[in-house]
Write an enzyme that holds these catalytic residues in place. Structure first.
Site, PDB file in Angstrom:
ATOM      1  N   ASP A 157     -10.310   4.509  -4.440  1.00 47.49           N
ATOM      2  CA  ASP A 157     -11.297   3.479  -4.770  1.00 47.49           C
ATOM      3  C   ASP A 157     -12.631   4.204  -4.892  1.00 47.49           C
ATOM      4  O   ASP A 157     -13.158   4.705  -3.907  1.00 47.49           O
ATOM      5  CB  ASP A 157     -11.327   2.446  -3.636  1.00 47.49           C
ATOM      6  N   TYR A 189     -13.501   2.288   9.871  1.00 42.47           N
ATOM      7  CA  TYR A 189     -13.052   1.596   8.671  1.00 42.47           C
ATOM      8  C   TYR A 189     -13.817   2.030   7.431  1.00 42.47           C
ATOM      9  O   TYR A 189     -15.034   2.043   7.415  1.00 42.47           O
ATOM     10  CB  TYR A 189     -13.206   0.087   8.831  1.00 42.47           C
ATOM     11  N   LYS A 215      -9.096  -0.312   3.324  1.00 37.47           N
ATOM     12  CA  LYS A 215      -7.664  -0.313   3.614  1.00 37.47           C
ATOM     13  C   LYS A 215      -7.017   0.729   2.712  1.00 37.47           C
ATOM     14  O   LYS A 215      -7.440   0.932   1.594  1.00 37.47           O
ATOM     15  CB  LYS A 215      -7.104  -1.703   3.320  1.00 37.47           C
TER      16      LYS A 215
HETATM   17  P1  13P Z   1     -10.555  -2.271  -0.541  1.00 36.62           P
HETATM   18  O1  13P Z   1      -9.905  -1.495   0.593  1.00 36.62           O
HETATM   19  O2  13P Z   1      -9.592  -2.589  -1.620  1.00 36.62           O
HETATM   20  O3  13P Z   1     -11.792  -1.557  -1.028  1.00 36.62           O
HETATM   21  O4  13P Z   1     -10.990  -3.686   0.036  1.00 36.62           O
HETATM   22  C1  13P Z   1     -11.891  -3.760   1.093  1.00 36.62           C
HETATM   23  C2  13P Z   1     -12.184  -5.156   1.564  1.00 36.62           C
HETATM   24  O5  13P Z   1     -12.883  -5.317   2.528  1.00 36.62           O
HETATM   25  C3  13P Z   1     -11.605  -6.313   0.841  1.00 36.62           C
HETATM   26  O6  13P Z   1     -12.028  -7.533   1.395  1.00 36.62           O
HETATM   27 MG    MG Z   2     -13.043  -1.404  -2.526  1.00 35.75          MG
HETATM   28 MG    MG Z   3      -8.500  -1.414  -2.916  1.00 40.09          MG
END
Ligand code: 13P
Ligand code: MG
Ligand code: MG
Ligand code: 13P
Length: 388
Positions: free
Chosen positions: A15, A231, A234
């Protein structure tokens, strides 16, 4: 790690920033990444490539002859992400560079943020492969589909009626907290396997092999939250599965996604929701930053060339799975901040719980039959509670 006539399929994702929130990759960043991979193709590092996205995750699909964990291939992917990040920053995209945790490349993208799934094999005369890319979830989201594809005869007819599948498969299960793995044979160890991989917060199916050693499937297993100690996003996973003649048929692989099972991720990486199979046009995150989605692309690989893709879930046969996922979405959402929609404290990616507990610490009192609640405003203030 060059390996002659073998072909390696590398799917590396990150990302690097997205449009209007954690929603979808901007086409200009895909273009920037494609340019870098085109140079890599011209200079002979890779044979072929395909760039795509699911939600806010940029996906680099590459073929080459250099084997997994090759520093040149990983550097190429890293440079593609860096160039895409530059564009993301110029455009002011959200969370630009989100998954690039370091400024310096050290020979391998593992541990630097991107997710990696690589499979090396000798091409069959026809080599059909499938690539599954999910957003707003984690690598163990593929535990259940992999179990169904390679170990459940009610999903995969070939396990019962195809002599080439009848012997079963070997699952490599990774314990992400201890950084160790165990190989388990199916059908012999089905129940033990399920005891582990049902615990999706800890155990991830990393590889599946045929019992003659042929690689059948691989899942990315980088855990960003553990890598960075906090964090960052994800660890939205990718998976490669080989199909047909000696492996499950394409339709047996896809069948595993007809049931939109609950996975961890979704909003702020802290909620359980259904994994919805979608075509490329719906590979964007909307409702509550989801629901978590999986995109499937099918290719043939011929002399390292990527023939395709075909957009596997862009089909009416998956409308019912999507409709059920919508219904589950509605049902889960109504729980609001309650478990099991909201994940347990140990799995949440965002939490205020320690702060809330700290604030309340002085106000916790022993509880017994004589306990009297403090009701009056002045007494509440005295006990350290209520600000107005
Ligand atoms: P991503 O891990 O896809 O960037 O999403 C993060 C998030 O907080 C979605 O609500
Ligand atoms: Mg993201
Ligand atoms: Mg993502
Ligand atoms: P193969 O044995 O050629 O993989 O064919 C199986 C099949 O396509 C069943 O749907």
């Amino acid at each position: 790690m060059s390996s002659g006539s073998k072909t390696t399929l590398s799917v590396i994702k990150a990302d690097i920033g997205s449009l209007a929130g954690h929603h979808k990759v901007h086409p200009d960043t895909m273009l920037a990444a494609s340019r870098v991979l085109a140079e890599g193709k011209n200079s002979g590092i890779i044979i072929d490539y395909y760039v795509t996205h699911v939600g806010d995750d940029l996906q680099l699909i590459m073929t080459h002859r250099r084997g997994p964990n090759d520093s040149k291939v990983h550097e190429l992917a890293w440079n593609a992400f860096r160039e895409a990040t530059k564009v993301a920053k110029e455009l002011g995209l959200y969370a630009a560079g989100q998954d690039l945790l370091s400024d310096s490349f050290s020979g391998n993208v593992r541990g630097l943020g991107p997710g990696v799934a690589e499979l090396e094999f000798i091409e069959r005369p026809s080599e059909p492969i499938t690539i599954f890319m999910a957003d707003k979830t984690e690598p163990s989201a593929f535990n259940l589909p992999l179990y169904k594809i390679f170990a459940d005869p009610f999903n995969t007819a070939g396990l019962v009626i195809d002599p080439k599948l009848h012997a079963g498969f070997v699952f490599t299960v990774l314990d992400v907290y201890e950084g160790r793995a165990v190989d388990m044979r199916t059908p012999e160890e089905l129940y033990d396997l399920l005891a582990l991989i049902g615990t999706t917060s800890r155990y991830v199916v990393k590889y599946v092999h045929r019992k003659d050693g042929e690689p059948a499937a691989v899942v990315s297993s980088e855990r960003l939250n553990l890598i960075a100690g906090k964090y960052i996003g994800k660890d939205d996973p990718v998976m490669i599965v080989r199909a047909q003649s000696g492996f499950p048929a394409l339709g047996e692989i896809l069948e595993a996604f007809a049931f939109p099972h609950l996975v961890a991720g979704w909003m702020r990486g802290s909620h359980a929701g259904p994994l919805m199979p979608v075509g490329q046009k719906d590979a964007k995150m909307t409702r509550f930053d989801g629901p978590p989605r999986v995109l499937g692309l099918g290719f043939n690989i011929k002399d390292g060339r990527l023939v395709g893709p075909t957009d596997l879930f862009d089909d009416v046969a998956f409308d019912e799975a999507r409709r059920l996922a919508q219904e589950i979405t509605e049902y889960m959402r109504r729980h609001g901040p309650f478990m099991p929609h909201r994940l347990g404290p140990e799995e949440m990616e965002y939490t205020t719980l320690p702060d809330v507990l700290k604030k309340l610490e002085s106000r916790f009192r022993p509880f017994d039959l004589g306990y009297k609640p403090i009701i009056r405003h002045e007494e509440l203030l005295e006990a350290g509670g209520g600000s107005g």
